[in-house]
Design a protein around this motif. Structure first.
Motif: not given
Lengths: 403, 343
Positions: B292-296
């Motif tokens: 999720a952090k990566i996609f953000l």
């Protein structure tokens, strides 16, 4: 006129590399070429080659009756063809000494100012694209589409409009056209405001454009610049204000001027001109309300093509129709110059007539062609990136450059 | 090492490799959809429902395109360029810790291909090699636009690697290790490094934009000046490799940023979750949080790209050498002083 560039990599003098910018480079936005000598990314010298889409319009015009020259003018600055159309109609009307009814003048003003907005939308939007910000361009482009729909409602076509006739318009604006113009006046200002918010104080954009390709008043005037780029240098020359045509003297508008003629000032001047154009359109709509609503052309049966139902049922109309189409109408021996404020500058038509069915000689004063002459000299010492945004803010339209 | 361990590692490598390829593929789709969202457009919507098969269609198209090698190009290097670009982009993911160790049937399975003790240096090394792909490709094309793009890419990447390295040094003073696995573990719960190194994070973020050649640092390939930049002459899958490498790089740098500064797979309350949901579900949720952090971050990359213009070449260099490097050094000094005083 400079000779065709002869730089090659085999030239003995070159520690520089030669770069062909164009004719099909994405940044030229049209077909013209600059052959640049580069020292790294810095431009040492450049030579412009134009004429890739030269179509000999001035020569073709010598063989066409006056009303058939309008489609040629469409293809000059194709981003704002209605201004070209109107300029040509007014030139012929000046030669024939036709007085236009006020309502027709105001209708023309509306169309011309819409065209100016459409042109500035493209120019300023593309300046954003060339600096790498694509989004603002699309925000604005949506509303150029609305302008094109207005053209479509009035004359049926979008890009090469062939709008109006010598002596007025071929038909009245219908209520849908007025509704669309009013809708545009409501919908466009917030978008323009958003566009200005995206760019005017954007640090990267300001850094990219400020003091880039700054031009002094003297240099601009010596190259006979006109239009927004001249006003960006601080000269308040606008044909609409200096030599009003089409009843521009009835309107209250400001002529925005810049300070040092750099790309940023040109951008701001164009944005401000869009606001002023909106003001003019609003005033014109209000003025039109007060005029009789059925007038859309002057009473000049010898030059204004009668409607088809008249032609088939009325002898005079049939005669005039025949005479106009066959070019049998008497025209005066005259030499006329008429200029309008095109989107890029003073768009002039120099018409010499010998009384025949077509002009003896016709010359277009094309602002892009004249403004572009400074491009190669002013590129010297610039970085390649600056030269490219300079080109897009000069708004060189290939059709107008080459005619 | 037992055969089972080798099999597990091998499986992990293949999974991570596939995941990075799929994410890179769908980043192209996301890029177009997000651009459409920003620009009031629809975006790709023809291939499959909502256009989700678009990346596959694009890939198929790339493979079927005519392979053009310009007459004056150097054929061998012309092929080496994109191969190197995609290779270096793919191997960067080896040291990234994707999650906590999982325990299945009494066997500890680390969700990291290899936890070498010079993890950060490895990433830097791989990223530095990546510029060779661009340089070789640009030079071998024998086209001036490509050459200009390659020169820009080389000088930009080298300049920004310096400030990137300097911004990391301050982080290393805090963490005391180069191993990405340990750095991730140290940020347990909410002890994320960004709270201790905000300036360092911003510097690293800016440099990551420059290293991945994204707007506002996309000078090597800016289409309005250099046509296509270093990949002007490329066609078919070789072009696809260059574009693909850019998206994989974006994915990897998002992963590195998430690991170094945003706690990797850690999230507040992770101990409670692990205790209640078991040693398999806990780490899996951690991995999900990490992605999720990566996609953000990937979204942030795209957001910036579709919002602001790009720098000019000299402004880019000014920013790198005159602003970022002094700031990074000041950050090191301040961090050092604070650590000394607190100890």
């Amino acid at each position: 006129m400079q000779n065709h560039p002869v730089y090659t990599d085999n030239d003995p003098q070159t520690e520089y590399s030669t770069l062909n910018l164009g004719p099909t480079h994405p940044a030229t936005h049209g077909v013209f070429q600059n052959v640049l000598q580069l020292d790294g990314e810095r431009i040492v010298s450049g030579v412009s080659t134009i004429g890739y889409i030269h179509r000999a319009f001035e020569k073709i015009a010598e063989h066409r009756p006056f009303y058939q020259i309008t489609p040629l003018t469409d293809r000059l600055n194709y981003c704002s063809s209605p201004i070209n159309n109107m300029g040509w109609h007014m030139t012929v009307e000046k030669m024939l000494n036709i007085q236009m009814p006020k309502r027709v003048d105001y209708m023309r003003v509306i169309i011309m100012e819409l065209a100016r907005i459409a042109d500035h939308i493209v120019c300023n939007g593309v300046l954003g694209v060339d600096t790498g910000a694509f989004t603002g361009f699309l925000y604005m482009m949506e509303h150029r589409e609305e302008i094109y729909e207005i053209y479509e409602e009035i004359c049926g076509s979008r890009l090469t409009t062939n709008i109006g006739r010598i002596g007025g318009f071929e038909r009245n604006f219908n209520h849908i056209a007025f509704a669309k113009i009013k809708k545009f006046l409501v919908r466009f200002p917030p978008v323009l405001r958003e566009f200005e918010a995206l760019f005017n104080r954007n640090r990267i954009f300001v850094d990219r454009t400020k003091d880039v390709a700054a031009v002094t008043k003297e240099a601009a005037l010596s190259y006979s610049w006109s239009g927004p780029i001249l006003r960006a240098t601080g000269v308040d020359y606008d044909v609409r204000a200096m030599e009003p045509y089409s009843s521009y003297e009835d309107f209250d508008f400001e002529v925005p001027v810049g300070e040092n003629g750099d790309v940023y000032n040109r951008f701001l001047v164009r944005n401000e001109e869009m606001w002023q154009s909106l003001r003019i359109i609003e005033q014109a709509l209000a003025k039109i309300e007060k005029e009789p609503s059925d007038i859309f052309h002057a009473d000049v049966p010898a030059f204004y093509l009668p409607p088809k139902e008249e032609v088939y049922n009325n002898m005079e109309a049939l005669i005039y129709h025949f005479k106009i189409v066959m070019g049998e109408v008497e025209t005066p021996n005259a030499e006329v110059y008429h200029a309008v404020e095109g989107a890029n500058g003073e768009l002039g038509f120099y018409l010499v007539n010998d009384g025949g069915r077509s002009p003896y000689r016709l010359h277009f004063r094309r602002p892009s062609f004249i403004n572009y002459q400074m491009y190669a000299p002013m590129s010297q010492g610039m970085l390649l990136s600056d030269a490219i945004i300079n080109m897009s803010s000069l708004n060189v339209i290939a059709g107008e450059l080459d005619a | 090492m037992e055969l089972a361990d080798i099999a597990i590692k091998f499986g992990l490598i293949i999974i991570i490799f596939l995941i990075s390829l799929v994410i890179a593929m769908y980043s192209t789709y996301a890029e177009r959809k997000i651009a459409a969202f920003f620009q009031d457009r629809v975006g790709p919507n023809r291939a499959g429902p909502w256009g989700i098969l678009q990346p596959l269609a694009d890939g198929g198209k790339m493979f079927l395109k005519e392979e053009i090698i310009p007459t004056n190009a150097t054929p061998f290097l012309f092929i080496v360029g994109p191969s190197l670009a995609i290779l270096t982009a793919c191997i960067g993911s080896a040291v990234i810790p994707w999650g906590q160790n999982m325990v299945i049937g009494g066997k500890v399975i680390p969700l990291q291909v290899t936890d070498i003790n010079v993890g950060i240096l490895y990433i830097f090394g791989v990223v530095s090699l990546g510029v060779y792909g661009v340089m070789i490709g640009g030079w071998a094309s024998n086209n001036k636009y490509s050459l200009l793009g390659a020169i820009r890419a080389a000088s930009q990447n080298i300049s920004y690697e310096i400030s990137m390295g300097l911004s990391i040094i301050a982080l290393l003073l805090v963490t005391g290790t180069l191993s990405l696995g340990e750095i991730a573990q140290q940020q347990h719960g909410w002890h994320w490094n960004v709270l201790y190194q905000p300036v360092g994070f911003i510097l690293f973020l800016i440099c990551a934009f420059a290293e991945t050649n994204r707007t506002p640092f996309d000078l090597p390939e800016c289409e309005t000046e250099l046509v296509g930049g270093y990949h002007t002459e490329y066609s078919s899958m070789k072009l696809g490799f260059y574009l693909f490498a850019e998206y994989i790089n974006m994915f990897i740098s998002s992963a590195v940023m998430a690991t170094l500064y945003f706690g990797g797979y850690n999230y507040p309350g992770m101990d409670w979750v692990t205790a209640h949901l078991g040693p398999i579900a806990g780490p899996l949720i951690g991995t999900a949080v990490f992605f999720a952090k990566i996609f953000l971050f990937i979204f942030f990359f795209m957001w910036v790209r579709w919002t602001i213009p790009r720098f000019r070449y000299d402004q880019l260099m000014d920013l790198g050498w005159k602003i970022l490097i002094p700031l990074a050094i000041a950050n090191i000094v301040v961090t050092g002083v604070v650590i000394t005083l607190l100890n």
